[in-house]
Each structure stands twice: as C-alpha cells, then as structure tokens.
Write a protein that holds these residues in place. Structure first.
Motif, PDB file in Angstrom:
ATOM      1  N   THR A 176       0.548   8.855  -6.045  1.00 55.60           N
ATOM      2  CA  THR A 176       0.621  10.174  -5.755  1.00 55.60           C
ATOM      3  C   THR A 176       1.733  10.994  -6.870  1.00 55.60           C
ATOM      4  O   THR A 176       1.275  12.152  -7.302  1.00 55.60           O
ATOM      5  N   TYR A 229      -5.122   6.927  -2.795  1.00 53.28           N
ATOM      6  CA  TYR A 229      -4.666   5.692  -3.233  1.00 53.28           C
ATOM      7  C   TYR A 229      -4.578   4.924  -1.936  1.00 53.28           C
ATOM      8  O   TYR A 229      -4.630   3.727  -1.936  1.00 53.28           O
ATOM      9  N   TRP A 230      -4.091   5.422  -0.583  1.00 55.93           N
ATOM     10  CA  TRP A 230      -4.172   4.661   0.484  1.00 55.93           C
ATOM     11  C   TRP A 230      -5.426   4.044   0.814  1.00 55.93           C
ATOM     12  O   TRP A 230      -5.606   3.067   1.401  1.00 55.93           O
ATOM     13  N   ASN A 231      -6.728   4.457   0.602  1.00 57.89           N
ATOM     14  CA  ASN A 231      -7.962   4.031   0.894  1.00 57.89           C
ATOM     15  C   ASN A 231      -8.621   3.133   0.262  1.00 57.89           C
ATOM     16  O   ASN A 231      -9.759   2.923   0.062  1.00 57.89           O
ATOM     17  N   SER A 232      -7.731   3.250  -1.185  1.00 57.10           N
ATOM     18  CA  SER A 232      -8.302   2.705  -2.344  1.00 57.10           C
ATOM     19  C   SER A 232      -8.588   0.982  -2.009  1.00 57.10           C
ATOM     20  O   SER A 232      -7.492   0.359  -1.893  1.00 57.10           O
ATOM     21  N   TYR A 255      -4.748  13.041  -3.339  1.00 60.82           N
ATOM     22  CA  TYR A 255      -4.348  11.960  -3.927  1.00 60.82           C
ATOM     23  C   TYR A 255      -3.883  10.897  -3.108  1.00 60.82           C
ATOM     24  O   TYR A 255      -4.081   9.670  -3.266  1.00 60.82           O
ATOM     25  N   GLY A 256      -2.758  11.081  -2.212  1.00 59.80           N
ATOM     26  CA  GLY A 256      -2.464  10.196  -1.281  1.00 59.80           C
ATOM     27  C   GLY A 256      -3.403   9.287  -0.450  1.00 59.80           C
ATOM     28  O   GLY A 256      -3.273   8.196  -0.467  1.00 59.80           O
ATOM     29  N   ALA A 312       0.699  -1.349  -0.012  1.00 64.72           N
ATOM     30  CA  ALA A 312      -0.029   0.010   0.243  1.00 64.72           C
ATOM     31  C   ALA A 312       0.982   1.256   0.039  1.00 64.72           C
ATOM     32  O   ALA A 312       0.463   2.155  -0.437  1.00 64.72           O
ATOM     33  N   THR A 365       0.729   4.002  -2.871  1.00 66.90           N
ATOM     34  CA  THR A 365       0.547   5.354  -2.573  1.00 66.90           C
ATOM     35  C   THR A 365       1.459   6.510  -2.937  1.00 66.90           C
ATOM     36  O   THR A 365       1.276   7.262  -3.717  1.00 66.90           O
TER      37      THR A 365
END
Length: 313
Positions: A104, A226-229, A222-223, A96, A100
């Motif tokens: 990002t 991506y982290w929560n995706s 953005y970060g 992850a 991320t």
C-alpha cells in the motif's frame, strides 16, 4: 368625475409539481423502505453469522447441523486456540500484514506522484504519457509474458517482491486521484508559487492536505487488494507454505479442502483438536477482522473521496 377601474384579480403563481423523490413518504412507503433494508441486512449478515457460529462449534454440533451451523449445540474456542498457536496461520497473517502495508505504501507513493504530474496540464509529455497510461487499461501483454518477465528475466520466482511490484500501480486509481488534484483550488497553488514554492513543496503542503479524502479511499482500495490477493502467490511461490500469506492459506485449506496442520488427538494442554470445518471457518473470520477494523476509520472519507474524484473534471 373620477372612475375607479376594477383591479385585476390576483392569482397565485402556479408552481410545478415536485419530483416524486422529494415528496414526503407515506406511512406505507416508510414501512416498505424499512422492510427492504431489513431484508438486505439479513441477506448480508446471515452468512456471516453462520460462518462465525460454525467457527465456534464443536464436531458434534457440526454433525447435528450436517455442515454449516445455524443453531449452535455447543461452543468452543479450540479452533481459534490451535489457529493462533504459532502455526502456519499465525505466520501467514504476519506475512499478509507486512505485504499489505509495504504494498500500500509503495502503490500510494507511485500513484500520488503520477497523478500529480498528470494533473499539471503543461508538464512535459503530459498528453502522451496520459494516453499511454490509459492504453494499458485496454491492452496488456497477457499472463504468460508477465510470468516470464517477473520469474525468469527479473528472477522474482519465490520472492516476496513478486507479490507487490507487478500489481503496484492501478491506472484507474491514478485517474481518480488526478481528477481530484486537477480541481485543487488554483488560488492556493498560485499563492504558493508567488511565495517561491516548487512542485514538491506544492504537492506536500497544498495538494496533499486538501486531498485527504481521495488519498484515504485509494489507500483503502490498495490495502484491500493486497490483503485479498492470492493469485500472485499461486504463480510465484506455490510450493513453500512457510511463505504463504493468509489468503493463500485460506485458498488451500478451505477452498481446496486440504487438511489443516495437527492431528486428531488432544494437544499438550489437554484441549481436544477442533473440527476441520470449524477451523476452516475460523480462518475465514480471521481474514475479515483487519478490514472490519480499518473500514470504520475511513468510512467518513469514502463517499467524498470516491464520488468527488469520479465526478469532478
């Protein structure tokens, strides 16, 4: 004979009443604000407190509480010890973080270049490209065509790039950055042009240094995305758990109720296996830590970057 005429009575100019929000608050008003803020803070912190306490709780404490623990009856680090002991969770955190950071960086490069190009009013095809970008905010091909393009045409199934490139660009973020870039001081840009600077030099030496606030905020957006995706993982690599990032591990082991790796017997070091619920809550706590670490460093730019970029232009 000189007659002295009476002078007109001077009157103080009438001042209009100030708005209510500019008046000095009363004692009861201050007390009401304080109680309201305490209530909101309690609503936010109480669930977090319960999650953290449950992650440190033993099975006996969870049994007494009947689930989520509020008052602990025994604390242990067994859940974190197993979670970080080189298993699925540790690997998922590393994956992850890499996704991320890479995502990002790619998103910011593309967004900055697009926003700078669209902020130059006389650039080639400026209005056509801008309208095309805006149209994609309201119309899209849909989930199934997107899956076919990524998985079948570009062979992205079970590939890490499928977790980054399909969501690498946010038109909304580009428009916010563009609005900020359009209000960069024209005198600085004109002076750079007189000195012979081209567009790349102006972007690197003039626009970016004067737009740190909006760039930091967009990178944070953005970060966090991506982290929560996890949904792209569900689409493109649902079978191989060795490639799952932490959010999909959280989805499988917490939301879906799947069992975490490991049995119920003590491990090699003699530590008892943690309760399943405490292990699940430990994973939740782990997903919150990176955001809690990064946000204080970007908080000072948040209001300026988000509000100024949205209001100007």
């Amino acid at each position: 004979m000189i007659t002295i005429l009476p002078t007109a009575k001077r009157t103080k100019p009438r001042t209009s009443a100030r708005p209510s929000w500019e008046e000095k608050p009363t004692l009861f008003g201050q007390l009401g604000k304080f109680l309201s803020l305490c209530l909101v803070l309690g609503v936010i912190l109480f669930p977090l407190y319960c999650v953290v306490i449950t992650s440190f709780s033993t099975q006996a404490s969870i049994n007494i509480a009947g689930g989520i623990v509020v008052v602990p009856h025994g604390l242990t680090l067994d859940a974190y010890r197993q979670m970080l002991d080189g298993g699925v969770v540790t690997r998922a955190v590393i994956i992850a973080l890499v996704i991320t950071l890479a995502g990002t960086a790619i998103s910011m490069v593309v967004s900055v270049l697009c926003a700078y190009g669209l902020s130059r009013q006389h650039s080639f095809g400026h209005r056509t490209i801008l309208m095309t970008f805006i149209a994609t905010m309201f119309f899209s091909g849909g989930l199934i065509p997107t899956f076919i393009v990524v998985a079948n045409i570009f062979h992205g199934y079970d590939q890490y790039w499928a977790l980054i490139l399909p969501s690498a660009v946010s038109v909304f973020n580009i428009l916010i950055i563009r609005s900020f870039y359009m209000n960069t001081a024209r005198d600085l840009i004109d002076a750079a042009k007189i000195d012979g600077a081209g567009d790349w030099r102006i972007l690197w030496s003039v626009v970016l240094p004067t737009s740190k606030a909006v760039n930091v905020v967009m990178a944070l957006f953005y970060g966090v995305t991506y982290w929560n995706s996890w949904f792209n993982v569900l689409l493109y690599m649902p079978a191989d758990n060795s490639k799952w990032p932490i959010q999909y591990v959280l989805y499988e082991y917490v939301n879906q109720g799947a069992s975490m790796p490991g049995g119920g017997s003590p491990d090699i070091a003699g530590h008892a296996q943690p309760a399943p619920l405490s292990l699940q809550m430990a994973v939740v706590v782990l997903t919150l830590i990176p955001i809690l670490i990064v946000y204080p460093f970007t908080q000072k730019h948040f209001a300026k970057g988000a509000l100024t970029g949205a209001i100007k232009g």
